[in-house]
Design a protein around this motif. Sequence first.
Motif, PDB file in Angstrom:
ATOM      1  N   SER A  61      33.330  45.263  51.219  1.00  0.00           N
ATOM      2  CA  SER A  61      33.915  45.849  50.017  1.00  0.00           C
ATOM      3  C   SER A  61      35.438  45.764  50.130  1.00  0.00           C
ATOM      4  O   SER A  61      35.981  45.639  51.233  1.00  0.00           O
ATOM      5  N   LYS A  62      36.105  45.854  49.022  1.00  0.00           N
ATOM      6  CA  LYS A  62      37.574  45.843  49.042  1.00  0.00           C
ATOM      7  C   LYS A  62      38.103  47.055  49.806  1.00  0.00           C
ATOM      8  O   LYS A  62      39.102  46.950  50.516  1.00  0.00           O
ATOM      9  N   ASP A  63      37.430  48.195  49.678  1.00  0.00           N
ATOM     10  CA  ASP A  63      37.864  49.382  50.421  1.00  0.00           C
ATOM     11  C   ASP A  63      37.741  49.177  51.926  1.00  0.00           C
ATOM     12  O   ASP A  63      38.613  49.598  52.687  1.00  0.00           O
ATOM     13  N   ARG A  66      40.616  46.913  52.876  1.00  0.00           N
ATOM     14  CA  ARG A  66      41.879  47.681  52.877  1.00  0.00           C
ATOM     15  C   ARG A  66      41.984  48.536  54.132  1.00  0.00           C
ATOM     16  O   ARG A  66      43.042  48.613  54.764  1.00  0.00           O
ATOM     17  N   SER A  95      45.640  45.488  45.165  1.00  0.00           N
ATOM     18  CA  SER A  95      45.055  44.767  44.040  1.00  0.00           C
ATOM     19  C   SER A  95      43.532  44.899  44.061  1.00  0.00           C
ATOM     20  O   SER A  95      42.935  45.168  45.099  1.00  0.00           O
ATOM     21  N   ASN A  96      42.919  44.670  42.926  1.00  0.00           N
ATOM     22  CA  ASN A  96      41.460  44.577  42.871  1.00  0.00           C
ATOM     23  C   ASN A  96      41.010  43.158  42.592  1.00  0.00           C
ATOM     24  O   ASN A  96      39.826  42.915  42.375  1.00  0.00           O
ATOM     25  N   ARG A  97      41.948  42.216  42.608  1.00  0.00           N
ATOM     26  CA  ARG A  97      41.614  40.816  42.334  1.00  0.00           C
ATOM     27  C   ARG A  97      40.962  40.170  43.560  1.00  0.00           C
ATOM     28  O   ARG A  97      41.448  40.294  44.679  1.00  0.00           O
ATOM     29  N   ASP A  98      39.888  39.472  43.331  1.00  0.00           N
ATOM     30  CA  ASP A  98      39.173  38.790  44.412  1.00  0.00           C
ATOM     31  C   ASP A  98      40.051  37.757  45.108  1.00  0.00           C
ATOM     32  O   ASP A  98      39.961  37.576  46.322  1.00  0.00           O
TER      33      ASP A  98
END
Length: 177
Positions: A61-63, A66, A95-98
């Motif tokens: 996941s992005k989280d 991060r 950012s939330n961009r892939d």
Amino acid sequence: AAIDSKSINPDTFSYYDSGSIEVEDYTIKNFDGRGRGTVTIQDILTNSLNTGMVKIMQTMSKDTAREAVKKFGFTSKTNIDLPNEGNNITSNISSNRDIEFANISFGQGIAVTPISMVNALSSLANDGARMKPHLVEKINYTNGLSSTTEQEVIGQAFSKETSDKVTQMLVNTFDEY
């Protein structure tokens, strides 16, 4: 980070490498543009495959990604005992961009100081622990006194088990070249 978070199993992960991967409206290629067919994590490391690092990043996941950037110490200074330490540039993790995370996966989405990179990589030699970096181990003063630098853990980048596994994969990478 993917191994430590159990997003992937390094003993079973594989994917088909065509030499490029599409992320949003962008095409990311391996450094030589070549595909390698079905590859494992060991192949990704040995051949420095950008596409493989993107595939691994996509399992997290992005989280989680991060948090990994933070655990590696890239969002703060190391506080080494030298003046004027520079800042890392890690704003892309907000950012939330892939595409931002894809670029981060193979080292083009953030910029870190050399001491910050050495500090993060040295956690492999310290069972996953990040140590406060120092320039010297001991100072001997002219008056006969001395001071010794104390070892200090400043964070845990990943587990000992992950450290052992990644270290072995990096040794295998070196042995293949």
